[in-house]
Scaffold this motif. Structure first.
Motif, PDB file in Angstrom:
ATOM      1  N   LEU A 616       0.801  -1.222   0.000  1.00 61.29           N
ATOM      2  CA  LEU A 616       0.000   0.000   0.000  1.00 61.29           C
ATOM      3  C   LEU A 616       0.833   1.271   0.000  1.00 61.29           C
ATOM      4  CD1 LEU A 616      -2.858  -0.958   2.496  1.00 61.29           C
ATOM      5  CD2 LEU A 616      -3.066  -0.619   0.029  1.00 61.29           C
ATOM      6  N   GLY A 617       2.104   1.167   0.281  1.00 63.09           N
ATOM      7  CA  GLY A 617       2.948   2.359   0.322  1.00 63.09           C
ATOM      8  C   GLY A 617       2.468   3.297   1.411  1.00 63.09           C
ATOM      9  N   SER A 618       2.280   4.568   1.055  1.00 64.21           N
ATOM     10  CA  SER A 618       1.886   5.579   2.048  1.00 64.21           C
ATOM     11  C   SER A 618       0.373   5.708   2.198  1.00 64.21           C
ATOM     12  CB  SER A 618       2.464   6.943   1.642  1.00 64.21           C
ATOM     13  OG  SER A 618       1.947   7.337   0.378  1.00 64.21           O
ATOM     14  N   THR A 619      -0.391   4.862   1.526  1.00 64.71           N
ATOM     15  CA  THR A 619      -1.860   4.953   1.609  1.00 64.71           C
ATOM     16  C   THR A 619      -2.319   4.754   3.053  1.00 64.71           C
ATOM     17  OG1 THR A 619      -1.989   3.983  -0.599  1.00 64.71           O
ATOM     18  CG2 THR A 619      -4.015   4.049   0.706  1.00 64.71           C
ATOM     19  N   PRO A 784      -5.034  -8.232   6.292  1.00 65.24           N
ATOM     20  CA  PRO A 784      -3.592  -8.486   6.175  1.00 65.24           C
ATOM     21  C   PRO A 784      -3.282  -9.957   5.895  1.00 65.24           C
ATOM     22  CG  PRO A 784      -4.040  -7.042   8.028  1.00 65.24           C
ATOM     23  CD  PRO A 784      -5.362  -7.512   7.534  1.00 65.24           C
ATOM     24  N   GLU A 785      -4.042 -10.857   6.495  1.00 65.14           N
ATOM     25  CA  GLU A 785      -3.783 -12.288   6.356  1.00 65.14           C
ATOM     26  C   GLU A 785      -3.924 -12.751   4.909  1.00 65.14           C
ATOM     27  OE1 GLU A 785      -2.547 -15.884   7.779  1.00 65.14           O
ATOM     28  OE2 GLU A 785      -2.858 -14.115   9.044  1.00 65.14           O
ATOM     29  N   ASN A 786      -4.696 -12.002   4.105  1.00 64.82           N
ATOM     30  CA  ASN A 786      -4.973 -12.414   2.719  1.00 64.82           C
ATOM     31  C   ASN A 786      -4.047 -11.749   1.709  1.00 64.82           C
ATOM     32  OD1 ASN A 786      -7.115 -13.940   3.715  1.00 64.82           O
ATOM     33  ND2 ASN A 786      -8.613 -12.318   3.359  1.00 64.82           N
ATOM     34  N   ILE A 787      -2.989 -11.086   2.163  1.00 58.41           N
ATOM     35  CA  ILE A 787      -2.156 -10.277   1.281  1.00 58.41           C
ATOM     36  C   ILE A 787      -1.616 -11.075   0.091  1.00 58.41           C
ATOM     37  CG2 ILE A 787      -0.158 -10.667   2.799  1.00 58.41           C
ATOM     38  CD1 ILE A 787      -0.834  -7.587   0.566  1.00 58.41           C
ATOM     39  N   ALA A 788      -1.315 -12.328   0.290  1.00 60.13           N
ATOM     40  CA  ALA A 788      -0.727 -13.122  -0.797  1.00 60.13           C
ATOM     41  C   ALA A 788      -1.696 -13.304  -1.960  1.00 60.13           C
ATOM     42  CB  ALA A 788      -0.284 -14.485  -0.267  1.00 60.13           C
ATOM     43  N   LYS A 789      -3.012 -13.244  -1.673  1.00 61.22           N
ATOM     44  CA  LYS A 789      -4.000 -13.473  -2.722  1.00 61.22           C
ATOM     45  C   LYS A 789      -4.707 -12.203  -3.171  1.00 61.22           C
ATOM     46  CE  LYS A 789      -4.962 -18.214  -1.247  1.00 61.22           C
ATOM     47  NZ  LYS A 789      -5.995 -19.207  -0.865  1.00 61.22           N
ATOM     48  N   THR A 790      -4.271 -11.048  -2.661  1.00 58.91           N
ATOM     49  CA  THR A 790      -4.999  -9.811  -2.985  1.00 58.91           C
ATOM     50  C   THR A 790      -4.054  -8.696  -3.448  1.00 58.91           C
ATOM     51  OG1 THR A 790      -4.899  -9.128  -0.646  1.00 58.91           O
ATOM     52  CG2 THR A 790      -6.880 -10.322  -1.372  1.00 58.91           C
ATOM     53  N   GLN A 791      -2.945  -9.058  -4.016  1.00 61.00           N
ATOM     54  CA  GLN A 791      -2.010  -8.029  -4.488  1.00 61.00           C
ATOM     55  C   GLN A 791      -2.677  -7.131  -5.530  1.00 61.00           C
ATOM     56  OE1 GLN A 791       1.074  -7.141  -3.681  1.00 61.00           O
ATOM     57  NE2 GLN A 791       1.438  -8.694  -2.097  1.00 61.00           N
ATOM     58  N   GLY A 792      -3.510  -7.719  -6.388  1.00 60.90           N
ATOM     59  CA  GLY A 792      -4.182  -6.927  -7.424  1.00 60.90           C
ATOM     60  C   GLY A 792      -5.065  -5.848  -6.826  1.00 60.90           C
ATOM     61  N   MET A 793      -5.764  -6.161  -5.745  1.00 62.26           N
ATOM     62  CA  MET A 793      -6.638  -5.178  -5.098  1.00 62.26           C
ATOM     63  C   MET A 793      -5.811  -4.065  -4.458  1.00 62.26           C
ATOM     64  SD  MET A 793      -9.517  -7.705  -3.360  1.00 62.26           S
ATOM     65  CE  MET A 793     -10.724  -6.382  -3.102  1.00 62.26           C
ATOM     66  N   HIS A 794      -4.674  -4.394  -3.876  1.00 64.21           N
ATOM     67  CA  HIS A 794      -3.801  -3.379  -3.282  1.00 64.21           C
ATOM     68  C   HIS A 794      -3.266  -2.434  -4.346  1.00 64.21           C
ATOM     69  CE1 HIS A 794      -3.989  -6.227   0.068  1.00 64.21           C
ATOM     70  NE2 HIS A 794      -3.454  -5.294   0.854  1.00 64.21           N
ATOM     71  N   HIS A 795      -2.878  -2.985  -5.463  1.00 64.81           N
ATOM     72  CA  HIS A 795      -2.361  -2.136  -6.536  1.00 64.81           C
ATOM     73  C   HIS A 795      -3.457  -1.243  -7.092  1.00 64.81           C
ATOM     74  CE1 HIS A 795       0.986  -5.363  -7.211  1.00 64.81           C
ATOM     75  NE2 HIS A 795       1.273  -4.530  -6.211  1.00 64.81           N
ATOM     76  N   ALA A 796      -4.689  -1.760  -7.169  1.00 68.33           N
ATOM     77  CA  ALA A 796      -5.805  -0.967  -7.664  1.00 68.33           C
ATOM     78  C   ALA A 796      -6.078   0.220  -6.751  1.00 68.33           C
ATOM     79  CB  ALA A 796      -7.053  -1.845  -7.783  1.00 68.33           C
ATOM     80  N   VAL A 797      -5.977   0.009  -5.454  1.00 67.99           N
ATOM     81  CA  VAL A 797      -6.173   1.101  -4.504  1.00 67.99           C
ATOM     82  C   VAL A 797      -5.154   2.211  -4.749  1.00 67.99           C
ATOM     83  CG1 VAL A 797      -5.935   1.726  -2.070  1.00 67.99           C
ATOM     84  CG2 VAL A 797      -7.296  -0.267  -2.708  1.00 67.99           C
ATOM     85  N   ARG A 798      -3.887   1.846  -4.886  1.00 67.38           N
ATOM     86  CA  ARG A 798      -2.834   2.850  -5.108  1.00 67.38           C
ATOM     87  C   ARG A 798      -3.068   3.582  -6.423  1.00 67.38           C
ATOM     88  NH1 ARG A 798       3.041   0.586  -3.370  1.00 67.38           N
ATOM     89  NH2 ARG A 798       3.507   2.741  -3.940  1.00 67.38           N
ATOM     90  N   LYS A 799      -3.556   2.877  -7.430  1.00 66.57           N
ATOM     91  CA  LYS A 799      -3.801   3.521  -8.720  1.00 66.57           C
ATOM     92  C   LYS A 799      -4.916   4.557  -8.607  1.00 66.57           C
ATOM     93  CE  LYS A 799      -3.251   3.905 -13.236  1.00 66.57           C
ATOM     94  NZ  LYS A 799      -4.260   4.919 -13.552  1.00 66.57           N
ATOM     95  N   LEU A 800      -5.972   4.241  -7.842  1.00 63.91           N
ATOM     96  CA  LEU A 800      -7.060   5.204  -7.671  1.00 63.91           C
ATOM     97  C   LEU A 800      -6.567   6.467  -6.975  1.00 63.91           C
ATOM     98  CD1 LEU A 800     -10.360   3.338  -6.712  1.00 63.91           C
ATOM     99  CD2 LEU A 800      -9.525   4.040  -8.932  1.00 63.91           C
ATOM    100  N   VAL A 801      -5.699   6.315  -5.988  1.00 66.96           N
ATOM    101  CA  VAL A 801      -5.146   7.487  -5.309  1.00 66.96           C
ATOM    102  C   VAL A 801      -4.334   8.326  -6.283  1.00 66.96           C
ATOM    103  CG1 VAL A 801      -3.628   8.264  -3.451  1.00 66.96           C
ATOM    104  CG2 VAL A 801      -5.182   6.329  -3.070  1.00 66.96           C
TER     105      VAL A 801
END
Length: 837
Positions: A616-619, A784-801
């Motif tokens: 998520l970086g600084s999000t 947090p526990e699902n991070i290995a299967k949700t990288q795409g969703m994390h990247h999508a959040v950063r892109k929206l920001v």
């Protein structure tokens, strides 16, 4: 006219009148009076009336002590009604004399036995009551001052002066054809009968009194399940002994081969059949023997020449969860017509019952009451609409006369002067559901438009925007005025909202839809649905979730629409466009949308937090901590180092939902000890729900600012809104904010989506918000526990920001919409230290 006691008169003189009088039925028979005396009454005070040696009237009458409120009661039958029966064919003057003499005797007995109350009634199966000559107002009410009707509480009679509850007798006319009778059954009953027939159930009419043994055996099995207290076996034996051989008492069974599954005890007299009692084996209910048996009994009665089948009373006014309603509601599904039971009381000691009013107050408040926003005070409704307008860019919107616009909810004629004063100052007024006299004061004609289902209206100035389609769940008003400008119109082109310039100065909007009820119903769900909570698991996990509160209003609608937001946007646009009220951007710097990332702890490994931080970086993130979190005070300090992290509470009561309040208090105290601060935001573990916002009581008691406990999962706008708002509960605008969790990483597991599909879910919701033209807040829950299967969703959040969506913590979201009034943009940026500053 001579009064003769029951035993002195004897059955030989009593029964001929009972058999011939149109006002009598089987319960007037001397044998039945004897059964009442033996099993139910403390004293038999029944009497006959003699004129010139002839019996001209009979009055069954009984004394009981120690019943409701410990009363001493003189009555003419409880449940097994009777009433004064007069000889057929006598003239009106003699009828008046018989009635007068009977009442004189009843009052004398009441005085003699010092009773607290007299209860009289008539029997609905008496021929006179089944005919066109039925007297709905009995003579003892009309001429002797009795109060018609009796009040009922959850478990039975609860008499009190001036109070009554509808007691609706369910009668079936057996004259129609058998096909018509079957068509008159409700859908569920027809299905049950078909199921029973398919299972091979058979109908049996007992020809021997010995069948009572089978009936009592089934009754004992049934009572063991329900806890019902059965009358003694001697009672049933006495009824059969008196009436079975006469063909006036009947035992009927539903049978599977040689096994009797259910039984009915029926009485019959004067072309009518009465359901006295019924039993069924608990383990065989899946065969639906009760429905089958009543249907079969109706057919038997019809073929035997009977005209009426009486199921008995139901109480349509009382809440469906009251025991008296639960045990009697089934009687309504056989195609019956409701006929009120004629009964009433004379209170000789009203104070004895009035003293009990505090104890029965809660019951009285349930009868004829619908928990709906319509019960709001005018002030609360005004405050709620003004609150929504502040969310939509009108920081000065107010329910008081010093705001702009000023919202008046259900204004009356007495509010006209205040409205004119506001208008004289050049300010706008929004009058929601105005009274007729209020509208007339401004030369506006109002009329009602009632609807049986949701109605789609249109916003005239919306163009092609999605908020052109406005859907009300309630009946509404329509307005007409010579110079009025339609704002919202219905399918007939009539104005449901109307804007009017006034000579006084400012403009006034007449809003004919119930904005409060519509928006609360969309945003918070249907309170009536809470009475029918689902029992099955959702998404594969046990525990009640709030989704079922919203199913009713979402049925048949797109789950991607925002009906609650559309109503607010239509109002906001009209105020700006037609009333000249200045509107501020809804989000900082006019942003199109905002995003709030949350993470339910769920005992995730600390290494998962580290991976999520990197993704998520600084999000900003709001983490909801589970009571069994692996975090400590030092690891939380490290987690918050260098970026914006908010900590909220993730209360867990899934294993003990009935102890939620206590568990929440314990876990809130734990949270404060761990973090050094009270929980400001909350989401229940598993989105646990408790009826209609039952958990809000605990949240408000602990000053929790807001929650995100409504799951949209894959972008479904469950509550019709992508914006936060305060909860309106118990006729009060609370300080607690709620916002939808629009997307959860459960989509990866529930739908089996990969990184691209789950990322697209976020992108698509963001694109819908852009196209809508109405800003929205996307809450994305990423464990947090699902991070290995949700990288795409994390990247999508950063892109929206990166694309301009405002990144907030949950509290920052609520703070922006609550604190914005009176603050400049620079002050807000400093206050929140927001990432976009």
């Amino acid at each position: 006219m001579k009064i003769v006691g029951f035993h002195e008169l004897g059955p030989d003189r009593w029964n001929p009148l009972a058999a011939s009088s149109p006002e009598a039925w089987l319960t007037h028979d001397a044998a039945w009076v004897a059964i009442e005396e033996r099993f139910f009454a403390d004293t038999n005070l029944s009497f006959g009336l003699i004129e010139n040696g002839d019996v001209v009237g009979i009055q069954p009458l009984y004394l009981n002590e120690g019943g409701v409120f410990g009363e001493r009661l003189l009555h003419s039958g409880i449940h097994r009604h009777t009433g004064l029966a007069i000889r057929e064919g006598i003239d009106r003057s003699t009828i008046r004399a018989v009635r007068s003499a009977a009442m004189k005797q009843i009052f004398a007995l009441a005085e003699l036995y010092d009773v607290d109350r007299i209860q009289l009634n008539t029997h609905n199966l008496a021929p006179a009551n089944r005919s066109a000559s039925r007297e709905e107002i009995p003579f003892w009410v009309r001429d002797f001052g009795f109060h018609l009707g009796i009040a009922f509480g959850p478990h039975g009679m609860m008499p009190c002066p001036g109070l009554s509850t509808v007691n609706a007798d369910q009668l079936i006319d057996l004259d129609p054809s058998e096909d018509e009778l079957f068509a008159n059954l409700d859908d569920g009953c027809r299905r049950a009968v078909r199921k029973a027939l398919k299972a091979g159930l058979e109908f049996e009419l007992a020809t021997d009194r010995s069948a009572l043994g089978s009936y009592l055996e089934i009754a004992r099995e049934s009572a063991a399940r329900t806890g019902e207290v059965l009358p003694p076996a001697d009672y049933y034996e006495a009824v059969l002994e008196s009436f079975f051989s006469q063909g006036r008492a009947h035992l009927l069974f539903a049978r599977a081969q040689e096994t009797r599954l259910a039984g009915l005890f029926l009485l019959s007299d004067k072309n009518a059949v009465h359901f006295m009692a019924g039993v069924s084996r608990p383990d065989e209910l899946n065969f639906r023997p009760n429905d089958f048996l009543h249907w079969s009994a109706m057919l038997w009665a019809k073929r035997a020449g009977f005209q009426t089948y009486r199921l008995g009373p139901w109480f349509p006014e009382v809440p469906r969860d009251w025991p008296i309603s639960k045990v009697s509601y089934f009687k309504t599904k056989f195609g019956s017509e409701a006929r009120s039971i004629i009964q009433g009381s004379m209170f000789r000691r009203p104070e004895k019952y009035i003293r009990e009013l505090p104890a029965i107050r809660d019951n009285l408040e349930c009868i004829g009451h619908r928990a709906a926003p319509a019960s709001l005070t005018a002030q609360t409704g005004s405050e709620f609409v003004a609150h929504l307008l502040r969310v939509f860019g009108f920081p000065q919107a107010s329910a008081s006369s010093d705001g702009t616009p000023v919202v008046l909810y259900r204004p009356q004629g007495t509010d006209v002067a205040m409205a004119r004063e506001i208008l004289a100052g050049g300010r706008a007024v929004a009058a929601v559901l105005p009274a007729v006299e209020f509208a007339e004061a401004f030369a506006v004609v109002a009329e009602a438009r009632t609807i049986g289902s949701a109605q789609v209206l249109r916003a005239e100035m919306a163009g092609a925007k999605p908020w052109k389609r406005l859907r009300t769940l309630h009946s509404y008003m329509r307005f007409a005025a010579p110079d009025g400008v339609p704002i919202v119109s219905d399918d007939e082109g009539r104005a449901a909202w109307l804007c009017l310039g006034t000579a006084a100065g400012g403009p006034i909007m007449f809003i004919g839809t119930d904005l409060v009820s519509d928006i609360v119903r969309y945003r918070q769900g249907d309170p009536a649905a809470a009475a029918k909570r689902p029992t099955e698991a959702m998404w594969g996990f046990a525990g009640e979730r709030p989704n079922y509160l919203f199913d009713g209003q979402l049925s048949g609608e797109s789950l991607r629409e925002r009906p609650a937001d559309w109503w607010c946007e239509a109002l906001a646009d009209a105020l700006a466009r037609h009333c000249g009220v200045s509107r501020l951007p809804m989000l900082p710097n006019g942003a199109v949308g905002a995003i709030v990332v949350t993470g339910d702890d769920d005992q995730a490994a600390l290494s998962c937090y580290a991976q999520q931080r990197e993704a998520l970086g600084s999000t900003p993130v709001t983490y909801f901590l589970h009571p069994l979190t692996k975090h400590t005070a030092s690891t939380l300090k490290q987690l918050k180092s260098g970026r914006k992290v908010e900590l909220g509470l993730h209360p867990d009561a899934l294993e003990h939902p009935d102890r939620y309040a206590d568990l929440f208090a314990e876990q809130a105290q734990w949270f404060e000890q761990l973090t050094g601060e009270g929980a400001r935001t909350v989401r229940n573990h598993g989105f646990l729900n408790d009826g209609y916002w039952g958990h809000a009581t605990a949240w408000n008691a602990h000053n929790v600012k807001g929650s995100s406990n409504l799951p949209g999962l894959d972008g479904c706008v469950l509550n019709g809104s992508l914006l936060p708002a305060k909860l309106l509960l118990d006729d009060k605008l609370t300080e607690h904010w709620s916002v939808l969790t629009a997307i959860g990483d459960g989509i990866v597991f529930v739908h089996g989506w990969d990184d691209q599909q789950s990322a697209n879910c976020i992108f698509e919701l963001a694109e819908r918000i852009r196209n809508d033209g109405v800003p929205g807040v996307i809450v994305v829950n990423l464990h947090p526990e699902n991070i290995a299967k949700t990288q795409g969703m994390h990247h999508a959040v950063r892109k929206l920001v990166e694309d301009g969506f405002i990144p907030w913590t949950m509290s920052e979201c609520f703070e922006w919409f609550e604190r914005r009034p009176g603050q400049s943009g620079s002050t807000v940026r400093k206050r929140f230290a927001l990432p976009w500053s």
